[in-house]
Design a protein around this motif. Structure first.
Motif, PDB file in Angstrom:
ATOM      1  N   ALA A   4       0.998  -1.060  -0.002  1.00  0.00           N
ATOM      2  CA  ALA A   4      -0.049   0.047  -0.004  1.00  0.00           C
ATOM      3  C   ALA A   4       0.793   1.353  -0.039  1.00  0.00           C
ATOM      4  O   ALA A   4       0.616   2.236  -0.863  1.00  0.00           O
ATOM      5  CB  ALA A   4      -0.910   0.095   1.308  1.00  0.00           C
ATOM      6  N   VAL A   5       1.839   1.207   0.908  1.00  0.00           N
ATOM      7  CA  VAL A   5       2.720   2.661   0.864  1.00  0.00           C
ATOM      8  C   VAL A   5       3.703   2.715  -0.285  1.00  0.00           C
ATOM      9  O   VAL A   5       3.541   3.676  -1.274  1.00  0.00           O
ATOM     10  CB  VAL A   5       3.984   2.320   2.277  1.00  0.00           C
ATOM     11  N   VAL A   6       4.031   1.770  -1.017  1.00  0.00           N
ATOM     12  CA  VAL A   6       4.677   1.706  -2.171  1.00  0.00           C
ATOM     13  C   VAL A   6       3.767   1.966  -3.519  1.00  0.00           C
ATOM     14  O   VAL A   6       4.125   2.872  -4.230  1.00  0.00           O
ATOM     15  CB  VAL A   6       5.557   0.440  -2.506  1.00  0.00           C
ATOM     16  N   GLY A   7       2.635   1.449  -3.311  1.00  0.00           N
ATOM     17  CA  GLY A   7       1.641   1.933  -4.508  1.00  0.00           C
ATOM     18  C   GLY A   7       1.410   3.272  -4.329  1.00  0.00           C
ATOM     19  O   GLY A   7       0.928   4.057  -5.431  1.00  0.00           O
ATOM     20  N   ALA A   8       0.862   3.987  -3.060  1.00  0.00           N
ATOM     21  CA  ALA A   8       0.521   5.193  -2.778  1.00  0.00           C
ATOM     22  C   ALA A   8       1.816   5.947  -3.276  1.00  0.00           C
ATOM     23  O   ALA A   8       1.517   7.085  -4.132  1.00  0.00           O
ATOM     24  CB  ALA A   8      -0.001   5.440  -1.315  1.00  0.00           C
ATOM     25  N   ALA A   9       2.897   5.836  -3.111  1.00  0.00           N
ATOM     26  CA  ALA A   9       4.080   6.589  -3.356  1.00  0.00           C
ATOM     27  C   ALA A   9       4.265   6.623  -4.836  1.00  0.00           C
ATOM     28  O   ALA A   9       4.606   7.706  -5.429  1.00  0.00           O
ATOM     29  CB  ALA A   9       5.368   6.100  -2.695  1.00  0.00           C
ATOM     30  N   PHE A  10       4.039   5.261  -5.680  1.00  0.00           N
ATOM     31  CA  PHE A  10       4.419   5.367  -7.039  1.00  0.00           C
ATOM     32  C   PHE A  10       3.129   6.284  -7.578  1.00  0.00           C
ATOM     33  O   PHE A  10       3.394   6.949  -8.550  1.00  0.00           O
ATOM     34  CB  PHE A  10       4.334   3.944  -7.548  1.00  0.00           C
ATOM     35  N   GLY A  42      -5.331  28.383 -13.149  1.00  0.00           N
ATOM     36  CA  GLY A  42      -4.607  29.074 -12.320  1.00  0.00           C
ATOM     37  C   GLY A  42      -4.319  28.071 -10.955  1.00  0.00           C
ATOM     38  O   GLY A  42      -3.695  28.680  -9.743  1.00  0.00           O
ATOM     39  N   ARG A  43      -4.631  26.749 -11.124  1.00  0.00           N
ATOM     40  CA  ARG A  43      -4.286  25.983  -9.867  1.00  0.00           C
ATOM     41  C   ARG A  43      -2.491  25.701 -10.138  1.00  0.00           C
ATOM     42  O   ARG A  43      -1.989  25.537 -10.920  1.00  0.00           O
ATOM     43  CB  ARG A  43      -4.855  24.701 -10.060  1.00  0.00           C
ATOM     44  N   PRO A  44      -2.044  25.231  -8.923  1.00  0.00           N
ATOM     45  CA  PRO A  44      -0.606  24.858  -8.878  1.00  0.00           C
ATOM     46  C   PRO A  44      -0.597  23.583  -9.794  1.00  0.00           C
ATOM     47  O   PRO A  44      -1.275  22.810  -9.839  1.00  0.00           O
ATOM     48  CB  PRO A  44      -0.354  24.815  -7.459  1.00  0.00           C
ATOM     49  N   TYR A  45       0.655  23.470 -10.053  1.00  0.00           N
ATOM     50  CA  TYR A  45       0.939  22.212 -10.826  1.00  0.00           C
ATOM     51  C   TYR A  45       0.868  21.038  -9.916  1.00  0.00           C
ATOM     52  O   TYR A  45       0.402  19.820 -10.232  1.00  0.00           O
ATOM     53  CB  TYR A  45       2.482  22.240 -11.485  1.00  0.00           C
ATOM     54  N   ASN A  46       1.504  21.079  -8.821  1.00  0.00           N
ATOM     55  CA  ASN A  46       1.353  19.959  -7.790  1.00  0.00           C
ATOM     56  C   ASN A  46       0.128  20.120  -6.840  1.00  0.00           C
ATOM     57  O   ASN A  46       0.158  20.523  -5.695  1.00  0.00           O
ATOM     58  CB  ASN A  46       2.580  19.962  -6.749  1.00  0.00           C
ATOM     59  N   SER A  47      -0.793  19.536  -7.361  1.00  0.00           N
ATOM     60  CA  SER A  47      -2.074  19.955  -6.957  1.00  0.00           C
ATOM     61  C   SER A  47      -2.778  18.562  -6.156  1.00  0.00           C
ATOM     62  O   SER A  47      -3.154  17.863  -6.942  1.00  0.00           O
ATOM     63  CB  SER A  47      -3.303  20.239  -7.943  1.00  0.00           C
ATOM     64  N   TRP A  48      -2.211  18.301  -5.099  1.00  0.00           N
ATOM     65  CA  TRP A  48      -2.635  17.257  -4.339  1.00  0.00           C
ATOM     66  C   TRP A  48      -3.915  16.721  -4.142  1.00  0.00           C
ATOM     67  O   TRP A  48      -4.345  15.726  -4.224  1.00  0.00           O
ATOM     68  CB  TRP A  48      -1.779  17.081  -3.165  1.00  0.00           C
ATOM     69  N   PRO A  49      -4.933  17.756  -3.947  1.00  0.00           N
ATOM     70  CA  PRO A  49      -6.403  17.128  -3.993  1.00  0.00           C
ATOM     71  C   PRO A  49      -6.506  16.312  -5.399  1.00  0.00           C
ATOM     72  O   PRO A  49      -7.600  15.493  -5.215  1.00  0.00           O
ATOM     73  CB  PRO A  49      -7.294  18.399  -3.841  1.00  0.00           C
ATOM     74  N   ALA A  50      -6.287  16.910  -6.521  1.00  0.00           N
ATOM     75  CA  ALA A  50      -6.404  16.347  -7.766  1.00  0.00           C
ATOM     76  C   ALA A  50      -5.962  14.906  -7.830  1.00  0.00           C
ATOM     77  O   ALA A  50      -6.349  14.032  -8.610  1.00  0.00           O
ATOM     78  CB  ALA A  50      -6.049  17.066  -8.934  1.00  0.00           C
ATOM     79  N   ALA A  73      -5.468  12.955  -5.404  1.00  0.00           N
ATOM     80  CA  ALA A  73      -5.812  12.068  -3.960  1.00  0.00           C
ATOM     81  C   ALA A  73      -6.568  10.737  -4.373  1.00  0.00           C
ATOM     82  O   ALA A  73      -6.401   9.715  -3.841  1.00  0.00           O
ATOM     83  CB  ALA A  73      -6.634  12.832  -2.977  1.00  0.00           C
ATOM     84  N   VAL A  74      -7.689  10.998  -5.379  1.00  0.00           N
ATOM     85  CA  VAL A  74      -8.535   9.765  -5.648  1.00  0.00           C
ATOM     86  C   VAL A  74      -7.764   8.409  -6.259  1.00  0.00           C
ATOM     87  O   VAL A  74      -7.696   7.526  -5.944  1.00  0.00           O
ATOM     88  CB  VAL A  74      -9.613  10.290  -6.333  1.00  0.00           C
ATOM     89  N   SER A  75      -6.984   9.205  -7.414  1.00  0.00           N
ATOM     90  CA  SER A  75      -6.468   8.147  -8.152  1.00  0.00           C
ATOM     91  C   SER A  75      -5.141   7.588  -7.247  1.00  0.00           C
ATOM     92  O   SER A  75      -4.885   6.311  -7.403  1.00  0.00           O
ATOM     93  CB  SER A  75      -5.820   8.488  -9.409  1.00  0.00           C
ATOM     94  N   MET A 124      -3.492   2.670  -4.482  1.00  0.00           N
ATOM     95  CA  MET A 124      -2.761   2.087  -3.594  1.00  0.00           C
ATOM     96  C   MET A 124      -3.718   0.977  -2.938  1.00  0.00           C
ATOM     97  O   MET A 124      -3.060  -0.228  -2.588  1.00  0.00           O
ATOM     98  CB  MET A 124      -3.199   3.194  -2.224  1.00  0.00           C
ATOM     99  N   LEU A 125      -4.843   0.763  -3.245  1.00  0.00           N
ATOM    100  CA  LEU A 125      -5.608  -0.332  -2.890  1.00  0.00           C
ATOM    101  C   LEU A 125      -5.378  -1.462  -3.818  1.00  0.00           C
ATOM    102  O   LEU A 125      -5.225  -2.591  -3.178  1.00  0.00           O
ATOM    103  CB  LEU A 125      -7.092  -0.030  -3.045  1.00  0.00           C
ATOM    104  N   LEU A 126      -4.942  -1.117  -4.910  1.00  0.00           N
ATOM    105  CA  LEU A 126      -4.632  -2.219  -6.035  1.00  0.00           C
ATOM    106  C   LEU A 126      -3.358  -2.796  -5.815  1.00  0.00           C
ATOM    107  O   LEU A 126      -3.250  -4.167  -5.867  1.00  0.00           O
ATOM    108  CB  LEU A 126      -4.606  -1.579  -7.509  1.00  0.00           C
ATOM    109  N   ALA A 127      -2.451  -1.960  -5.269  1.00  0.00           N
ATOM    110  CA  ALA A 127      -1.039  -2.428  -4.946  1.00  0.00           C
ATOM    111  C   ALA A 127      -1.251  -3.232  -3.875  1.00  0.00           C
ATOM    112  O   ALA A 127      -0.534  -4.416  -3.385  1.00  0.00           O
ATOM    113  CB  ALA A 127      -0.045  -1.354  -4.656  1.00  0.00           C
ATOM    114  N   ALA A 128      -1.783  -2.954  -2.618  1.00  0.00           N
ATOM    115  CA  ALA A 128      -2.009  -3.727  -1.382  1.00  0.00           C
ATOM    116  C   ALA A 128      -2.744  -5.152  -1.599  1.00  0.00           C
ATOM    117  O   ALA A 128      -2.449  -6.012  -1.026  1.00  0.00           O
ATOM    118  CB  ALA A 128      -2.840  -2.871  -0.260  1.00  0.00           C
ATOM    119  N   VAL A 129      -3.886  -5.081  -2.315  1.00  0.00           N
ATOM    120  CA  VAL A 129      -4.725  -6.244  -2.766  1.00  0.00           C
ATOM    121  C   VAL A 129      -3.692  -7.294  -3.455  1.00  0.00           C
ATOM    122  O   VAL A 129      -3.549  -8.507  -3.423  1.00  0.00           O
ATOM    123  CB  VAL A 129      -5.977  -6.018  -3.405  1.00  0.00           C
ATOM    124  N   ALA A 130      -3.014  -6.547  -4.739  1.00  0.00           N
ATOM    125  CA  ALA A 130      -1.982  -7.530  -5.499  1.00  0.00           C
ATOM    126  C   ALA A 130      -0.976  -8.355  -4.576  1.00  0.00           C
ATOM    127  O   ALA A 130      -0.702  -9.315  -4.653  1.00  0.00           O
ATOM    128  CB  ALA A 130      -1.321  -6.912  -6.525  1.00  0.00           C
TER     129      ALA A 130
END
Length: 177
Positions: free
Chosen positions: A63-69, A88-96, A98-100, A105-111
């Motif tokens: 999960a940690v590796v999947g989320a980081a990747f 006008g949003r910043p390039y590093n828009s973390w809310p955008a 977050a969902v993917s 992260m779930l896919l990597a944890a389940v795998a």
């Protein structure tokens, strides 16, 4: 004992195989395995005592590796490789992101859990030496089989056979390797 995989004993009831496993564990045998037609309560804790933390830790690491990747690939695409100013949003828009990131992260944890479970179960294994034992045929229907493998440090066929007879085994058989 290179030509011998182990010795199996067949028991009629789940209580008999559980008592036999407890007695074998108290006698110092460690390479024990049981084959039953259904799950027998307490048998797994007798055969393999201790806590099992391998799979939860593997899933957490996945999960940690999947989320980081997932976050890194989005950051690299949006902020480093192909920066686009959208509204006008910043390039590093973390809310955008977050969902993917959460989905990957779930896919990597389940795998990681799935492949870790296969590795821990030693699957897929199409052949096992115990399949050659005639007494093993009823292990998936109505009998309870326990095996002491020849890899056990205190493996002695004569004493194991005597111990199984003392424990009331219905049938005792040596399993070739």
């Amino acid at each position: 004992m290179k030509d011998l995989f182990g010795i199996i004993a067949v028991f009629r009831t789940p209580d008999a195989v559980t008592n036999a496993a407890a007695h074998l564990r108290q006698s110092g045998y460690s390479a024990i395995d049981a084959y039953t037609p259904y799950a027998v309560e307490r048998l797994d804790r007798i055969i393999r005592p201790g806590t099992k933390v391998f799979l939860p830790l593997l899933m957490f690491a996945g999960a940690v590796v999947g989320a980081a990747f997932a976050y890194w690939i989005q950051y690299w695409d949006e902020a480093l490789s192909y920066p686009l100013n959208v509204g006008g949003r910043p390039y590093n828009s973390w809310p955008a992101f977050a969902v993917s990131t959460f989905e990957f992260m779930l896919l990597a944890a389940v795998a990681a859990g799935f492949f870790g479970m296969l590795a821990a179960s030693r699957l897929p294994r199409l052949y096992h030496p115990i399949f050659a034992a005639k007494a093993f045929e009823r292990a998936s229907r109505d009998r309870f089989v326990i095996c002491i493998e020849a890899t056990d440090p205190s493996f002695d066929p004569a004493s194991i056979r005597a111990l199984f007879e003392q424990l009331g085994a219905e049938r005792i058989e040596e399993v070739p390797a």
